[in-house]
Design a protein around this motif. Sequence first.
Motif, PDB file in Angstrom:
ATOM      1  N   VAL A  91       5.620   4.257   4.583  1.00  8.68           N
ATOM      2  CA  VAL A  91       6.760   4.913   5.206  1.00  8.68           C
ATOM      3  C   VAL A  91       8.008   4.780   4.334  1.00  8.68           C
ATOM      4  O   VAL A  91       8.480   3.668   4.083  1.00  8.68           O
ATOM      5  N   ASP A 136      11.886   7.148   3.838  1.00 10.26           N
ATOM      6  CA  ASP A 136      12.749   7.907   4.748  1.00 10.26           C
ATOM      7  C   ASP A 136      12.180   9.289   5.055  1.00 10.26           C
ATOM      8  O   ASP A 136      12.283   9.781   6.191  1.00 10.26           O
ATOM      9  N   ARG A 177       9.131   8.891   7.334  1.00  3.45           N
ATOM     10  CA  ARG A 177       9.611   8.473   8.659  1.00  3.45           C
ATOM     11  C   ARG A 177      10.142   9.667   9.452  1.00  3.45           C
ATOM     12  O   ARG A 177       9.838   9.843  10.640  1.00  3.45           O
ATOM     13  N   ARG A 227       8.433  11.069  12.847  1.00  4.71           N
ATOM     14  CA  ARG A 227       9.212  11.099  14.085  1.00  4.71           C
ATOM     15  C   ARG A 227       9.203  12.507  14.677  1.00  4.71           C
ATOM     16  O   ARG A 227       9.015  12.687  15.880  1.00  4.71           O
TER      17      ARG A 227
END
Length: 199
Positions: A77, A79, A82, A86
């Motif tokens: 992970v 940024d 991620r 999400r």
Amino acid sequence: MGLTYGYDIHLRPRNVTRALTALAALAPPSRDVPPLALTLPGGDRLALPFTSGFESGPVDCSAGGTLDLDTTILFAVDDVVRAYARRCGHEPEADGRVAIGYVYLTVRFESPLHPDYASMEFWAATSAMSRMFARSAAVREVFTGLTAAAGAACCLFDTGDGGTQQVRWLNGEPTDEPVPGPRFPDLRALVDTWPDPGR
């Protein structure tokens, strides 16, 4: 039409078994699919934690040609990963990595760039995944790591539109060079740097 970005790994045909074994180790343990029985040219047999055409029946590639797989791959992970996870509702695995699928794979036992090489062409299923492929260092590291594990000659990032490609791994070293570019005016110039596949 959406974006279809991918990573293409070019390797000696005898290393395809090694590459697929390394790829299988990147599958999430939480994915519950029956093992796919695969026969490769030369007679090697593998059981892979993926599907082919979204089915788990045996696949016989002993005569060569192509192999299509629907894979789910664990990525570390950063940024970019991620944000993608999400947005798509993907929860991390116990080790903190995120399982992302489907990443489609076409194995060509005769690479379109060199008849004595094979290729593994990974491509993103959606535009959002394509953008993640383009921006994420963690994603790039998975594919260059797989290239290294397979003893492959080259890993290319390809936007699938016939435009500039990026060389991400070449002959045992990470790199970042465009094709066409100063060092490689075309793909033929790149292929000319690959080792003799018979060695």
